[in-house]
Design an enzyme around this catalytic site. Structure first.
Site, short mmCIF file in Angstrom:
data_model
loop_
_atom_site.label_atom_id
_atom_site.label_comp_id
_atom_site.label_asym_id
_atom_site.label_seq_id
_atom_site.Cartn_x
_atom_site.Cartn_y
_atom_site.Cartn_z
N ASP A 11 0.86 -1.19 0.00
CA ASP A 11 0.00 0.00 0.00
C ASP A 11 0.89 1.23 0.00
O ASP A 11 2.09 1.15 0.29
CB ASP A 11 -0.92 0.01 1.22
CG ASP A 11 -1.94 1.16 1.19
OD1 ASP A 11 -2.23 1.65 0.09
OD2 ASP A 11 -2.42 1.56 2.26
N SER A 12 0.29 2.37 -0.30
CA SER A 12 1.03 3.62 -0.23
C SER A 12 1.34 3.99 1.21
O SER A 12 2.23 4.79 1.48
CB SER A 12 0.22 4.75 -0.88
OG SER A 12 -1.01 4.92 -0.19
N TYR A 43 -0.64 8.33 -2.66
CA TYR A 43 -0.74 8.08 -4.09
C TYR A 43 -1.99 8.73 -4.68
O TYR A 43 -2.04 9.03 -5.87
CB TYR A 43 -0.85 6.57 -4.37
CG TYR A 43 0.40 5.76 -4.19
CD1 TYR A 43 1.63 6.34 -3.88
CD2 TYR A 43 0.37 4.37 -4.32
CE1 TYR A 43 2.77 5.58 -3.72
CE2 TYR A 43 1.50 3.60 -4.17
CZ TYR A 43 2.71 4.19 -3.87
OH TYR A 43 3.83 3.42 -3.71
N CYS A 74 -4.51 -1.32 -2.05
CA CYS A 74 -4.60 0.11 -2.32
C CYS A 74 -5.46 0.27 -3.58
O CYS A 74 -5.11 -0.25 -4.64
CB CYS A 74 -3.21 0.69 -2.56
SG CYS A 74 -3.18 2.42 -3.08
N THR A 76 -6.04 2.95 -5.34
CA THR A 76 -5.38 3.77 -6.35
C THR A 76 -4.34 2.97 -7.11
O THR A 76 -4.27 3.01 -8.34
CB THR A 76 -4.74 5.01 -5.69
OG1 THR A 76 -5.75 5.77 -5.04
CG2 THR A 76 -4.03 5.86 -6.73
N CYS A 192 -11.12 3.42 -0.11
CA CYS A 192 -9.68 3.52 0.16
C CYS A 192 -9.43 2.65 1.38
O CYS A 192 -10.23 2.67 2.34
CB CYS A 192 -9.28 4.96 0.44
SG CYS A 192 -7.58 5.16 1.07
N HIS A 194 -7.53 2.89 3.77
CA HIS A 194 -7.36 3.62 5.03
C HIS A 194 -8.69 3.85 5.75
O HIS A 194 -8.74 3.95 6.98
CB HIS A 194 -6.71 4.99 4.77
CG HIS A 194 -5.25 4.93 4.45
ND1 HIS A 194 -4.78 4.53 3.22
CD2 HIS A 194 -4.15 5.23 5.19
CE1 HIS A 194 -3.46 4.59 3.22
NE2 HIS A 194 -3.05 5.00 4.40
#
Length: 278
Positions: A11-12, A43, A74, A76, A192, A194
């Protein structure tokens, strides 16, 4: 390749831990190698060339570590790069995408809200997912269904710094979630990885709405792919059911004590953050 090798999850930042958590719960015997690109996050508001450059480095690290599968935890990164790496690599590559279809299927009010990064919402992959879901709804649901997209700059960064209740977070939720609630959204897609860590705060701003986290579905898809290739970690009487957990490894670009503290708040007090050179 053997079943004892780890599963790579990228993941970012630390949002992908929501997916790692689902993998750990579903497959306690598997080893997880988690790679977070914290120093180069987010990202979600970057252009595709930047994201691809970072993915080349992170995936290069994971393949050098001989992982048996890679999970793009992720949205994105999935939208930008999963197709390229599926074509390039022979190991299973599992992506994640906003769970629009389940939301469209289950909405009672005909209004679905999608919280995601700007890049995810602008991506061709998301547009295709959204279009297919609405086409299905047009012929299969008794009411008209609409999907309200909400880009959420700044929300991912709250999780990255361990902010789960500040005035700044509340202001962002008022900006992004309150309009969906006022529009009558009864299904809200956490687009997302997160955002599941903000689920309680989001629910306060969208009372009665059902939040959809796609992480368990990603874990199930990972399991199917590994089973097809006979790569699931073996179960045996002399192997503890949770054997993988003791070998979990967490790495991040820009690893420091502050980021390790956030990792522990999200995963557990014994988690240790190691540097990732990528």
């Amino acid at each position: 390749m053997t079943s004892e090798l780890p599963i790579g999850i990228l993941d970012s930042g630390f949002g992908g831990l929501s997916v790692a958590r689902a993998v750990r719960a579903r497959f306690p015997g598997e080893r997880i190698l988690f790679a977070a690109d914290c120093a180069y996050a987010p990202y979600g508001d970057r252009d595709e060339s930047y994201i691809m450059e970072r993915l080349e480095r992170i995936i290069g690290y994971l393949t050098d570590r001989n992982v048996k599968a890679i999970v793009f935890a992720c949205n994105t990164a999935t939208a930008v790069g999963v197709k390229t790496f599926r074509e390039r690599l022979s190991i299973p590559i599992i992506g994640i995408e906003p769970a629009v279809f389940p939301a469209v299927r289950h909405t009672r009010q005909g209004v679905v809200g999608v919280l995601a990064t700007t890049t995810t919402i602008r991506s061709r992959k998301y547009a295709e997912v959204r279009e297919r879901a609405l086409e299905w709804a047009a012929v299969s649901r008794p009411m008209k269904v609409e999907v309200l997209d909400m880009p959420c700059p700044g929300l991912m960064e709250c999780v990255e710094r361990g902010d789960f209740g500040s005035e700044k977070l509340e202001a962002l939720l008022e900006k992004y979630v309150d309009p969906l609630a006022r529009a009558g959204a009864d299904e809200i897609v956490l687009g997302c990885t997160h955002y599941p860590f903000l689920a309680n705060a989001i629910s306060r701003h969208a009372k009665g709405a059902h939040l959809i986290d796609p992480a368990p579905a990603v874990a199930e898809q990972l399991g199917r792919r590994l089973a097809d290739l006979d790569l699931l970690a073996p179960a045996s009487p002399d192997r503890p059911a949770d054997a993988g957990a003791a070998l979990d490894e967490f790495r991040a670009t820009g690893a420091d004590p502050g980021r390790e503290s956030v990792l522990r708040s999200l995963w557990g007090k014994d988690a240790r953050l190691l540097p990732l050179s990528a």
